[in-house]
Write an enzyme that holds these catalytic residues in place. Structure first.
Site, PDB file in Angstrom:
ATOM      1  N   HIS A   1       0.818  -1.218   0.000  1.00 59.45           N
ATOM      2  CA  HIS A   1       0.000   0.000   0.000  1.00 59.45           C
ATOM      3  C   HIS A   1       0.854   1.271   0.000  1.00 59.45           C
ATOM      4  O   HIS A   1       0.333   2.360  -0.231  1.00 59.45           O
ATOM      5  CB  HIS A   1      -0.937   0.000   1.213  1.00 59.45           C
ATOM      6  CG  HIS A   1      -2.291   0.569   0.915  1.00 59.45           C
ATOM      7  ND1 HIS A   1      -2.526   1.448  -0.122  1.00 59.45           N
ATOM      8  CD2 HIS A   1      -3.496   0.383   1.510  1.00 59.45           C
ATOM      9  CE1 HIS A   1      -3.797   1.780  -0.141  1.00 59.45           C
ATOM     10  NE2 HIS A   1      -4.419   1.152   0.833  1.00 59.45           N
ATOM     11  N   ARG A   2       2.149   1.142   0.250  1.00 60.28           N
ATOM     12  CA  ARG A   2       3.023   2.311   0.146  1.00 60.28           C
ATOM     13  C   ARG A   2       3.209   2.719  -1.311  1.00 60.28           C
ATOM     14  O   ARG A   2       3.408   3.898  -1.623  1.00 60.28           O
ATOM     15  CB  ARG A   2       4.393   2.012   0.762  1.00 60.28           C
ATOM     16  CG  ARG A   2       4.381   1.628   2.233  1.00 60.28           C
ATOM     17  CD  ARG A   2       5.759   1.151   2.656  1.00 60.28           C
ATOM     18  NE  ARG A   2       6.214   0.033   1.826  1.00 60.28           N
ATOM     19  CZ  ARG A   2       7.445  -0.479   1.881  1.00 60.28           C
ATOM     20  NH1 ARG A   2       8.334   0.032   2.717  1.00 60.28           N
ATOM     21  NH2 ARG A   2       7.777  -1.493   1.106  1.00 60.28           N
TER      22      ARG A   2
END
Length: 436
Positions: A409-410
């Protein structure tokens, strides 16, 4: 003059390895290109070839030895026309000065070795502060000692897992995380008083029948990397159900055509192609985090999870988005066979822009796979099963599989991950689109 044969670096990240097996013995004559030993790295067992010609004069490191540092001398070879005995003796003589300081490095001064957790145990001090004997020395590798000093880890409380109880780097890492084995009270410098509370019993305190097997270098690396991935990567999971009937029909037709060429496509071959094409259509998912930068890749190299004895390895189908299905199938079969034999070359399993892991052959309906860093996504494939499914507004029976994408998700937003899953579903349900 004698030639030192050193532990080779078989991958960019390799710091140490296991000398799994010698393929030569002392007195054997070898030529350039001859196989000398099998070296177990964190990923595979690889062969170590001779560069020079000569005679094996002395084997320094026995086969089966773990934690052999890169660059450490493992054998000595006499050059052509050189006396083998002289070469072996020269090595022995030159090795003595290097190894002499080791006991001093491993020894602990009397005050440090006898520090007591309970200050009132004064009567035991004379016995514990005697000159250090071999049993009282702390055996620790130089690297582990430096790490312990840097991290503030007390070596006196660690039970080493290396050869002969030697404390190694893995023990320091485990100690920092609170999972290292602690020396028993019997081995501690000072006995604990009778009033001290006994530790809570664990499964190991009971006489449960079991077998014990030393972790391989590969298994240790898998444990370390997956723990690191789950602790440092914020995973987001997205699942879709996909109809497989059109893909299975196309596979059957293609296999009939490819049979004269001895090629048989697997379902996984088509899914590799579908994922690669999907990544090119949704480039925001074909990425990797590199420090404070986001890399977007210009091709789709798919790492494919392959189970091998002792662990898991991910050989890579490079440029899978542009390769034909027959090429993917042929290459995948070759890579999988050589992976199981430990014969992969470094570039064949290091890299990749995304991964695919298929557990459908085990009847697993769906699962969440752990991202393989530095990649930013992995596709987990479940089994294709006959299920009630709505098709054209009517309830019918269809072959359906669940696919779950794990995304970093980064690097990848949920909406972009959802778009990739949507494209992947469309390509698998209408497979001619991936061939266009």
């Amino acid at each position: 003059m004698p030639i030192n044969l050193q532990m080779p670096a078989l991958s960019p990240t390799m710091e140490e390895g296991t000398l799994a097996k010698w393929l030569v013995k002392e007195g054997d004559e070898v030529s350039s290109g001859d196989l000398l030993a099998e070296i177990e790295t964190d990923k595979a067992t690889m062969e170590f070839e001779a560069v020079d010609e000569g005679t094996i004069a002395k084997i320094i490191i026995a086969e089966g030895t773990d934690n052999v540092k890169v660059g450490e001398v493992i054998a000595i070879m006499a050059e052509e026309d050189e006396d083998v005995a002289d070469a072996a003796n020269a090595k022995t003589a030159s090795a003595s000065p290097e190894k002499a300081p080791e006991p001093q490095q491993e020894a602990v001064s009397a005050p440090e070795a006898t520090a007591s957790p309970v200050g009132e145990n004064k009567p035991t001090a004379p016995t514990q502060t005697a000159a250090p004997s071999g049993a009282q020395r702390i055996k620790v590798s130089p690297l582990a000692r430096r790490l312990a000093e840097h991290k503030g880890v007390d070596l006196a409380n660690i039970a080493g897992s290396g050869p002969g109880g030697r404390i190694i780097k893995a023990d320091i890492d485990a100690a920092e995380g609170g999972s290292a084995p602690i020396k028993s009270a019997a081995a501690a410098p000072v006995a604990v008083t009778a009033a001290a509370a006994a530790p809570a019993p664990t499964a190991n305190d009971f006489d449960i029948p079991h077998t014990s097997e030393k972790l391989s270098g590969m298994r240790k690396t898998i444990a370390r990397r997956l723990t690191e991935a789950k602790q440092t990567i914020p995973h987001i999971y997205l699942t879709v159900d996909i109809e497989l009937d059109k893909l299975l029909k196309l596979r059957s037709e293609l296999n009939a055509t490819l049979e004269p060429r001895g090629i048989k496509l697997s379902v996984n071959d088509l899914l590799i192609k579908a994922l690669a094409v999907s990544l090119m259509q949704v480039p925001k998912c074909n990425v990797s985090i590199d420090g404070d930068q986001l890399k977007t890749f210009a091709r789709a190299d798919i790492s494919v999870a392959v189970s091998i004895p002792g662990g898991l390895i991910t050989p890579i189908i490079t440029s899978a988005d542009t390769k034909s299905l027959s090429a993917i199938s042929t290459e995948m079969k070759d890579l999988a066979d050589r992976a199981k034999d430990g014969k992969l070359k470094m570039h064949e399993y290091q890299g990749g822009t995304a991964s695919i892991s298929n557990m459908g052959m085990f009847g697993i309906k769906n699962f969440d796979a752990v991202i393989n860093p530095p990649q930013a996504m992995i596709m987990a494939i479940g089994a294709g099963q006959k299920r009630p499914h709505v098709i054209d507004d009517s309830l019918q029976i269809a072959t359906v599989m669940s696919a779950t994408g794990s995304f970093d998700h980064r690097a990848i937003d949920g909406a972009d991950g959802a778009q990739l899953m949507q494209v992947f579903k469309e390509l698998v349900e209408n497979p001619l689109g991936m061939l266009a």
